[in-house]
Design a protein around this motif. Structure first.
Motif, PDB file in Angstrom:
ATOM      1  N   TRP A 184       0.834  -1.175   0.000  1.00 34.45           N
ATOM      2  CA  TRP A 184       0.000   0.000   0.000  1.00 34.45           C
ATOM      3  C   TRP A 184       0.874   1.231   0.000  1.00 34.45           C
ATOM      4  N   GLY A 185       1.456   1.550  -1.117  1.00 35.50           N
ATOM      5  CA  GLY A 185       2.242   2.771  -1.222  1.00 35.50           C
ATOM      6  C   GLY A 185       3.572   2.664  -0.505  1.00 35.50           C
ATOM      7  N   CYS A 186       4.061   3.787  -0.124  1.00 35.14           N
ATOM      8  CA  CYS A 186       5.381   3.891   0.498  1.00 35.14           C
ATOM      9  C   CYS A 186       5.297   3.559   1.988  1.00 35.14           C
ATOM     10  N   ALA A 187       6.181   2.709   2.454  1.00 40.83           N
ATOM     11  CA  ALA A 187       6.150   2.282   3.862  1.00 40.83           C
ATOM     12  C   ALA A 187       6.338   3.447   4.815  1.00 40.83           C
ATOM     13  N   ARG A 188       7.018   4.509   4.395  1.00 42.23           N
ATOM     14  CA  ARG A 188       7.210   5.657   5.282  1.00 42.23           C
ATOM     15  C   ARG A 188       5.919   6.438   5.503  1.00 42.23           C
ATOM     16  N   LYS A 189       4.974   6.310   4.586  1.00 37.99           N
ATOM     17  CA  LYS A 189       3.723   7.046   4.701  1.00 37.99           C
ATOM     18  C   LYS A 189       2.596   6.209   5.287  1.00 37.99           C
ATOM     19  N   ASN A 190       2.749   4.914   5.264  1.00 36.51           N
ATOM     20  CA  ASN A 190       1.726   4.021   5.794  1.00 36.51           C
ATOM     21  C   ASN A 190       2.231   3.372   7.067  1.00 36.51           C
ATOM     22  N   TYR A 191       1.326   2.754   7.794  1.00 34.42           N
ATOM     23  CA  TYR A 191       1.666   2.188   9.076  1.00 34.42           C
ATOM     24  C   TYR A 191       1.364   0.700   9.058  1.00 34.42           C
ATOM     25  N   TRP A 192       2.391  -0.110   9.182  1.00 31.53           N
ATOM     26  CA  TRP A 192       2.200  -1.560   9.194  1.00 31.53           C
ATOM     27  C   TRP A 192       1.942  -1.942  10.651  1.00 31.53           C
ATOM     28  N   LEU A 193       0.699  -2.161  10.973  1.00 31.23           N
ATOM     29  CA  LEU A 193       0.296  -2.282  12.366  1.00 31.23           C
ATOM     30  C   LEU A 193       0.386  -3.697  12.905  1.00 31.23           C
ATOM     31  N   SER A 194       0.263  -4.687  12.055  1.00 30.14           N
ATOM     32  CA  SER A 194       0.241  -6.043  12.554  1.00 30.14           C
ATOM     33  C   SER A 194       0.657  -7.000  11.462  1.00 30.14           C
ATOM     34  N   HIS A 195       1.329  -8.053  11.828  1.00 28.87           N
ATOM     35  CA  HIS A 195       1.734  -9.101  10.893  1.00 28.87           C
ATOM     36  C   HIS A 195       1.310 -10.429  11.504  1.00 28.87           C
ATOM     37  N   ARG A 196       0.065 -10.813  11.251  1.00 26.94           N
ATOM     38  CA  ARG A 196      -0.406 -12.069  11.812  1.00 26.94           C
ATOM     39  C   ARG A 196      -1.306 -12.760  10.804  1.00 26.94           C
ATOM     40  N   GLN A 197      -1.361 -14.044  10.920  1.00 25.63           N
ATOM     41  CA  GLN A 197      -2.185 -14.846  10.006  1.00 25.63           C
ATOM     42  C   GLN A 197      -3.640 -14.786  10.448  1.00 25.63           C
ATOM     43  N   HIS A 198      -4.515 -14.523   9.510  1.00 24.76           N
ATOM     44  CA  HIS A 198      -5.948 -14.526   9.771  1.00 24.76           C
ATOM     45  C   HIS A 198      -6.560 -15.670   8.984  1.00 24.76           C
ATOM     46  N   LYS A 199      -7.436 -16.426   9.604  1.00 22.74           N
ATOM     47  CA  LYS A 199      -8.085 -17.561   8.945  1.00 22.74           C
ATOM     48  C   LYS A 199      -9.599 -17.415   9.054  1.00 22.74           C
ATOM     49  N   SER A 200     -10.269 -17.872   8.043  1.00 20.97           N
ATOM     50  CA  SER A 200     -11.722 -17.940   8.089  1.00 20.97           C
ATOM     51  C   SER A 200     -12.111 -19.068   9.027  1.00 20.97           C
ATOM     52  N   ARG A 229       1.298  10.969  12.584  1.00 16.76           N
ATOM     53  CA  ARG A 229       2.214  10.650  13.688  1.00 16.76           C
ATOM     54  C   ARG A 229       2.999   9.377  13.430  1.00 16.76           C
ATOM     55  N   ASP A 230       4.182   9.287  14.027  1.00 16.28           N
ATOM     56  CA  ASP A 230       4.974   8.055  13.996  1.00 16.28           C
ATOM     57  C   ASP A 230       4.431   7.141  15.084  1.00 16.28           C
ATOM     58  N   ILE A 231       3.920   5.995  14.698  1.00 23.15           N
ATOM     59  CA  ILE A 231       3.318   5.076  15.671  1.00 23.15           C
ATOM     60  C   ILE A 231       4.008   3.719  15.647  1.00 23.15           C
ATOM     61  N   TYR A 232       5.199   3.678  15.131  1.00 27.28           N
ATOM     62  CA  TYR A 232       5.917   2.409  15.061  1.00 27.28           C
ATOM     63  C   TYR A 232       6.012   1.793  16.458  1.00 27.28           C
TER      64      TYR A 232
END
Length: 125
Positions: A1-17, A69-72
């Motif tokens: 989704w665009g440039c990583a500096r402008k977007n916020y990667w909030l979570s890296h987890r597997q989601h299952k139905s 804001r920086d929310i890393y």
């Protein structure tokens, strides 16, 4: 989704139905809480980012509207409000950027309508 500096990667987890055990690969309108008193609206993609060929990680990516804001490292809660579309592969990053703009416009329209409906309900109680 665009440039990583402008977007916020909030979570890296597997989601299952829950019903099928298959990965959910969709684009959503979302509300994010934990960044202040009010929730922040945005769009999210859950999936493998098929346009980025060399990256097949399963990610949750969130782009927040009107937020600088920086929310890393922040701990937040992402509420999936409505599914906008299935994740899909685009032939170019330009096509992907155009679709993200359309998704963002659709999500903003959803939030305007949803906020209006909530106000109408509270006015009648």
């Amino acid at each position: 989704w665009g440039c990583a500096r402008k977007n916020y990667w909030l979570s890296h987890r597997q989601h299952k139905s829950a019903s099928q055990g298959e990965p959910i690969e969709w684009v959503y309108a979302v509300s994010v809480s934990g960044l202040g008193e009010a929730s922040v609206q945005g769009v999210a993609n859950i999936g493998t980012r098929p346009t980025v060929k060399e990256d097949r990680r399963y990610l949750l990516e969130v782009h927040l509207f009107d937020f600088q804001r920086d929310i890393y490292g922040a701990h937040v809660e992402v509420e999936f409000r409505i599914k906008l579309r299935d994740e899909k592969r685009f032939d170019s990053f330009d096509q992907l950027r155009q679709q993200i703009e359309l998704d963002s416009q659709t999500a903003r329209e959803f939030f305007l309508t949803d906020d209006f409906n909530l106000k109408q309900q509270s006015d009648h109680t």
